[in-house]
Design an enzyme around this catalytic site. Structure first.
Site, PDB file in Angstrom:
ATOM      1  CG  PHE A 116     -46.525  52.737   3.695  1.00 23.29           C
ATOM      2  CD1 PHE A 116     -47.650  53.550   3.777  1.00 23.29           C
ATOM      3  CD2 PHE A 116     -45.419  53.055   4.480  1.00 23.29           C
ATOM      4  CE1 PHE A 116     -47.669  54.671   4.618  1.00 23.29           C
ATOM      5  CE2 PHE A 116     -45.429  54.158   5.322  1.00 23.29           C
ATOM      6  CZ  PHE A 116     -46.551  54.972   5.379  1.00 23.29           C
TER       7      PHE A 116
ATOM      8  CB  THR B 268     -34.027  53.075   5.509  1.00 26.48           C
ATOM      9  OG1 THR B 268     -34.232  53.216   6.903  1.00 26.48           O
ATOM     10  CG2 THR B 268     -32.992  51.972   5.301  1.00 26.48           C
ATOM     11  CG  ASP B 269     -33.764  56.820   9.554  1.00 25.12           C
ATOM     12  OD1 ASP B 269     -34.184  55.660   9.387  1.00 25.12           O
ATOM     13  OD2 ASP B 269     -34.280  57.622  10.370  1.00 25.12           O
ATOM     14  CD  GLU B 270     -34.632  50.740  10.410  1.00 20.28           C
ATOM     15  OE1 GLU B 270     -34.084  49.632  10.489  1.00 20.28           O
ATOM     16  OE2 GLU B 270     -35.831  50.935  10.666  1.00 20.28           O
TER      17      GLU B 270
ATOM     18  CE1 TYR C  78     -35.665  47.567   5.092  1.00 22.61           C
ATOM     19  CE2 TYR C  78     -35.115  48.859   7.034  1.00 22.61           C
ATOM     20  CZ  TYR C  78     -35.611  48.784   5.747  1.00 22.61           C
ATOM     21  OH  TYR C  78     -36.037  49.927   5.103  1.00 22.61           O
TER      22      TYR C  78
ATOM     23  CE  LYS D  57     -33.713  50.105   1.452  1.00 20.76           C
ATOM     24  NZ  LYS D  57     -34.532  50.119   0.205  1.00 20.76           N
TER      25      LYS D  57
ATOM     26  CG  ASN E 123     -40.969  53.333  19.932  1.00 20.01           C
ATOM     27  OD1 ASN E 123     -40.947  54.112  18.982  1.00 20.01           O
ATOM     28  ND2 ASN E 123     -40.144  52.300  20.025  1.00 20.01           N
TER      29      ASN E 123
HETATM   30  P1  NAD Z   1     -43.643  47.988   1.860  1.00 20.95           P
HETATM   31  O1  NAD Z   1     -43.189  46.722   2.502  1.00 20.95           O
HETATM   32  O2  NAD Z   1     -44.933  48.585   2.277  1.00 20.95           O
HETATM   33  O3  NAD Z   1     -43.709  47.787   0.279  1.00 20.95           O
HETATM   34  C1  NAD Z   1     -42.719  47.097  -0.430  1.00 20.95           C
HETATM   35  C2  NAD Z   1     -43.274  46.780  -1.814  1.00 20.95           C
HETATM   36  O4  NAD Z   1     -42.244  46.081  -2.530  1.00 20.95           O
HETATM   37  C3  NAD Z   1     -44.494  45.872  -1.783  1.00 20.95           C
HETATM   38  O5  NAD Z   1     -45.487  46.348  -2.662  1.00 20.95           O
HETATM   39  C4  NAD Z   1     -43.961  44.532  -2.249  1.00 20.95           C
HETATM   40  O6  NAD Z   1     -44.926  43.738  -2.937  1.00 20.95           O
HETATM   41  C5  NAD Z   1     -42.815  44.941  -3.157  1.00 20.95           C
HETATM   42  N1  NAD Z   1     -41.778  43.902  -3.257  1.00 20.95           N
HETATM   43  C6  NAD Z   1     -41.179  43.238  -2.239  1.00 20.95           C
HETATM   44  N2  NAD Z   1     -40.314  42.334  -2.733  1.00 20.95           N
HETATM   45  C7  NAD Z   1     -40.360  42.450  -4.090  1.00 20.95           C
HETATM   46  C8  NAD Z   1     -39.682  41.803  -5.137  1.00 20.95           C
HETATM   47  N3  NAD Z   1     -38.804  40.817  -4.915  1.00 20.95           N
HETATM   48  N4  NAD Z   1     -39.949  42.183  -6.421  1.00 20.95           N
HETATM   49  C9  NAD Z   1     -40.857  43.165  -6.668  1.00 20.95           C
HETATM   50  N5  NAD Z   1     -41.542  43.794  -5.700  1.00 20.95           N
HETATM   51  C10 NAD Z   1     -41.289  43.444  -4.426  1.00 20.95           C
HETATM   52  O7  NAD Z   1     -42.441  48.987   2.059  1.00 20.95           O
HETATM   53  P2  NAD Z   1     -42.447  50.581   2.295  1.00 20.95           P
HETATM   54  O8  NAD Z   1     -42.539  50.838   3.741  1.00 20.95           O
HETATM   55  O9  NAD Z   1     -43.395  51.192   1.356  1.00 20.95           O
HETATM   56  O10 NAD Z   1     -40.959  50.929   1.844  1.00 20.95           O
HETATM   57  C11 NAD Z   1     -40.659  51.192   0.483  1.00 20.95           C
HETATM   58  C12 NAD Z   1     -39.173  51.506   0.370  1.00 20.95           C
HETATM   59  O11 NAD Z   1     -38.873  52.641   1.160  1.00 20.95           O
HETATM   60  C13 NAD Z   1     -38.265  50.385   0.844  1.00 20.95           C
HETATM   61  O12 NAD Z   1     -37.159  50.329  -0.013  1.00 20.95           O
HETATM   62  C14 NAD Z   1     -37.850  50.828   2.244  1.00 20.95           C
HETATM   63  O13 NAD Z   1     -36.576  50.320   2.557  1.00 20.95           O
HETATM   64  C15 NAD Z   1     -37.820  52.325   2.075  1.00 20.95           C
HETATM   65  N6  NAD Z   1     -38.087  53.112   3.297  1.00 20.95           N
HETATM   66  C16 NAD Z   1     -39.182  52.841   4.070  1.00 20.95           C
HETATM   67  C17 NAD Z   1     -39.432  53.641   5.185  1.00 20.95           C
HETATM   68  C18 NAD Z   1     -40.647  53.421   6.073  1.00 20.95           C
HETATM   69  O14 NAD Z   1     -40.784  54.070   7.100  1.00 20.95           O
HETATM   70  N7  NAD Z   1     -41.567  52.545   5.713  1.00 20.95           N
HETATM   71  C19 NAD Z   1     -38.571  54.696   5.504  1.00 20.95           C
HETATM   72  C20 NAD Z   1     -37.452  54.920   4.695  1.00 20.95           C
HETATM   73  C21 NAD Z   1     -37.232  54.126   3.579  1.00 20.95           C
HETATM   74  O1  DAU Z   2     -36.369  54.493   9.925  1.00 19.69           O
HETATM   75  C1  DAU Z   2     -36.895  54.047   8.720  1.00 19.69           C
HETATM   76  C2  DAU Z   2     -37.435  52.650   8.880  1.00 19.69           C
HETATM   77  O2  DAU Z   2     -38.621  52.748   9.660  1.00 19.69           O
HETATM   78  C3  DAU Z   2     -37.723  51.955   7.558  1.00 19.69           C
HETATM   79  O3  DAU Z   2     -36.519  51.783   6.860  1.00 19.69           O
HETATM   80  C4  DAU Z   2     -38.383  50.600   7.788  1.00 19.69           C
HETATM   81  O4  DAU Z   2     -38.728  50.008   6.551  1.00 19.69           O
HETATM   82  C5  DAU Z   2     -39.623  50.809   8.622  1.00 19.69           C
HETATM   83  O5  DAU Z   2     -40.194  49.549   8.929  1.00 19.69           O
HETATM   84  C6  DAU Z   2     -39.288  51.541   9.914  1.00 19.69           C
HETATM   85  O6  DAU Z   2     -38.503  50.715  10.793  1.00 19.69           O
HETATM   86  P1  DAU Z   2     -38.772  50.629  12.378  1.00 19.69           P
HETATM   87  O7  DAU Z   2     -38.256  49.329  12.851  1.00 19.69           O
HETATM   88  O8  DAU Z   2     -38.318  51.858  13.060  1.00 19.69           O
HETATM   89  O9  DAU Z   2     -40.401  50.642  12.358  1.00 19.69           O
HETATM   90  P2  DAU Z   2     -41.476  49.821  13.207  1.00 19.69           P
HETATM   91  O10 DAU Z   2     -42.802  50.434  12.934  1.00 19.69           O
HETATM   92  O11 DAU Z   2     -41.335  48.356  13.030  1.00 19.69           O
HETATM   93  O12 DAU Z   2     -41.067  50.158  14.708  1.00 19.69           O
HETATM   94  C7  DAU Z   2     -41.065  51.496  15.194  1.00 19.69           C
HETATM   95  C8  DAU Z   2     -40.601  51.454  16.636  1.00 19.69           C
HETATM   96  O13 DAU Z   2     -41.622  50.803  17.419  1.00 19.69           O
HETATM   97  C9  DAU Z   2     -39.338  50.653  16.854  1.00 19.69           C
HETATM   98  O14 DAU Z   2     -38.579  51.246  17.907  1.00 19.69           O
HETATM   99  C10 DAU Z   2     -39.839  49.295  17.327  1.00 19.69           C
HETATM  100  C11 DAU Z   2     -41.110  49.643  18.072  1.00 19.69           C
HETATM  101  N1  DAU Z   2     -42.177  48.623  18.030  1.00 19.69           N
HETATM  102  C12 DAU Z   2     -42.545  48.118  16.820  1.00 19.69           C
HETATM  103  C13 DAU Z   2     -43.535  47.175  16.741  1.00 19.69           C
HETATM  104  C14 DAU Z   2     -43.920  46.577  15.399  1.00 19.69           C
HETATM  105  C15 DAU Z   2     -42.815  48.234  19.205  1.00 19.69           C
HETATM  106  O15 DAU Z   2     -42.487  48.728  20.313  1.00 19.69           O
HETATM  107  N2  DAU Z   2     -43.804  47.294  19.107  1.00 19.69           N
HETATM  108  C16 DAU Z   2     -44.185  46.736  17.939  1.00 19.69           C
HETATM  109  O16 DAU Z   2     -45.074  45.851  17.944  1.00 19.69           O
END
Ligand code: NAD
Ligand code: DAU
Length: 352
Positions: A11, A133-135, A158, A162, A257
């Site tokens: 993503f 991540t902020d998590e 998770y 991280k 949410n």
């Molecule tokens: P995502 O799950 O959409 O993408 C992860 C990518 O990493 C995928 O393309 C996957 O194929 C690849 N991958 C997974 N395991 C692998 C491995 N062993 N070797 C090589 N490639 C591998 O994740 P995202 O939401 O795009 O998040 C990307 C980064 O940003 C992560 O490090 C996540 O912790 C961080 N992040 C995400 C969010 C969020 O809201 N999604 C917020 C803050 C930080």
């Molecule tokens: O804060 C950054 C993080 O945000 C990233 O590090 C993670 O990779 C990313 O997945 C995301 O984590 P969250 O757990 O916050 O995201 P998610 O979309 O899974 O959930 C958002 C909120 O919605 C959380 O409070 C859980 C709730 N939720 C989620 C799902 C999937 C629901 O209520 N129902 C659902 O089905």
């Protein structure tokens, strides 16, 4: 200059790759991705520049990481590859430790050894940029914000994985002088997000007239940021961030949410020509996530003041654009929601 971006088929990674390939034609961008369930080359279908190369490889494969550095002599790394979904980490923590901790350590070691061997090129600074991540900061109550000095206190497998990776990055910075920095971002939303995460999952279910599963009473708060603003922040930090520091990135955009899903339902009704209030009837309160973090909220003062970055779109604009993207990219959505996704969905939601 050769830049390794890991996780570029995911993503956030896909937006970062696109930004760097298009904005910096003088950089060679190598996108390394294992193409797990979350990696999708369709996310990069529009990119065919000569300054871009895709390498299918797994960061858990230590020897492969060393060979890749040997072959490409990377100048910098932007590390995004990770297992990223909290619910999956609750089911299967091992995958998260393997990729997020061991995989990160493999990359750190590969960079450390390569950079000890080869001189830096020109003025271009070497950098290992860990996208985090902020998590890792844990959970907030009703008030307060995460700042860069908030102690790490992860509460899910998770976020623990991280946090461990972030600690390794800083340990390598202090112990081996590895040039490194970290950013900690809040929840991203936008195109290309896998529909296991709240917003795309709800859009997919609204489209298919299926229940919208809200964990607990929906009274959990996240701070949402447009993914392209996150990519811009990564660009800014990559070029201007100070080594050894971390930078919080967030949208000043807190939503409970339940309120977010109601807004999404209303936008969807208007887009799909449905009667006002009809999508909201799909909202279903289900069993809560184990150890569910109550609230995340980022204080982004440091990146705004020191590096001049700030979010560019309002949530209304970004959410509407996101909704439209999913509605207009049916093939993308259908391709990834057939097969394995059905099994995942059943396992995750059937008992809730
Ligand atoms: P995502 O799950 O959409 O993408 C992860 C990518 O990493 C995928 O393309 C996957 O194929 C690849 N991958 C997974 N395991 C692998 C491995 N062993 N070797 C090589 N490639 C591998 O994740 P995202 O939401 O795009 O998040 C990307 C980064 O940003 C992560 O490090 C996540 O912790 C961080 N992040 C995400 C969010 C969020 O809201 N999604 C917020 C803050 C930080
Ligand atoms: O804060 C950054 C993080 O945000 C990233 O590090 C993670 O990779 C990313 O997945 C995301 O984590 P969250 O757990 O916050 O995201 P998610 O979309 O899974 O959930 C958002 C909120 O919605 C959380 O409070 C859980 C709730 N939720 C989620 C799902 C999937 C629901 O209520 N129902 C659902 O089905």
């Amino acid at each position: 200059m050769q830049i390794l971006i890991t996780g570029g088929a995911g993503f956030i990674g896909s937006h970062v790759v696109r930004l760097f390939v298009n904005k910096y034609p003088a950089y060679k961008i190598v996108n390394l991705d294992a193409l797990t369930y979350a990696g999708n080359l369709e996310n990069l279908a529009d990119i065919n520049s000569s300054n871009y190369e895709f390498v299918k490889a797994d960061i858990r494969d230590r020897a492969a990481m060393f060979s890749l550095f040997e072959k490409h002599q990377f100048d910098a790394v932007i590390h995004l590859a990770a297992e990223s979904h909290v619910d999956r980490s609750i089911e299967s923590p091992t995958d998260f430790v393997d990729t997020n901790v061991i995989g990160t350590m493999n990359l750190l070691d590969a960079a450390r050894h390569a950079w000890a061997k080869y001189p830096a090129k020109g003025d271009f600074r070497r950098l290992f940029y860990q996208v985090s991540t902020d998590e890792v900061y844990g959970s907030l109550g009703e008030t307060g914000f995460f700042t860069e000095t908030t102690p790490y206190s992860p509460r899910s497998p998770y976020s623990a994985s991280k946090a461990a990776a972030d600690h390794l990055v800083m340990a390598y910075y202090h112990t081996y002088n590895l040039p490194a920095l970290i950013s900690n971002c809040s929840n991203n939303y936008g195109a290309n997000q896998f529909p296991e995460k709240l917003i795309p999952l709800c859009i997919h279910n609204i489209k298919n007239n299926r229940p919208l599963p809200i964990y607990g009473n929906g009274d959990y708060t996240r701070d949402w940021l447009w993914v392209e603003d996150h990519a811009r922040a990564i660009d800014t930090i990559f070029h201007k961030g100070i080594l050894g520091e971390n930078y919080n990135v967030g949208g000043h955009n807190e939503w409970k949410n339940i309120d977010l899903v109601r807004l999404l339902c209303d936008l969807a009704d208007a887009e799909l020509g449905k009667a006002v209030g009809s999508s909201q009837q799909l909202i279903t309160f289900v069993k809560d996530r184990a150890g569910h973090d109550k609230r995340y909220a980022i204080d982004a003062t440091k990146i705004e003041r020191e590096l001049g970055w700030r979010p560019s779109v309002t949530f209304q604009e970004g959410l509407l654009a996101t909704l439209r993207w999913y509605l207009h990219n049916e093939t993308w959505l259908n391709n990834i929601t057939s097969g394995e996704y059905q099994r995942y969905y059943q396992q995750q939601y059937a008992q809730r």
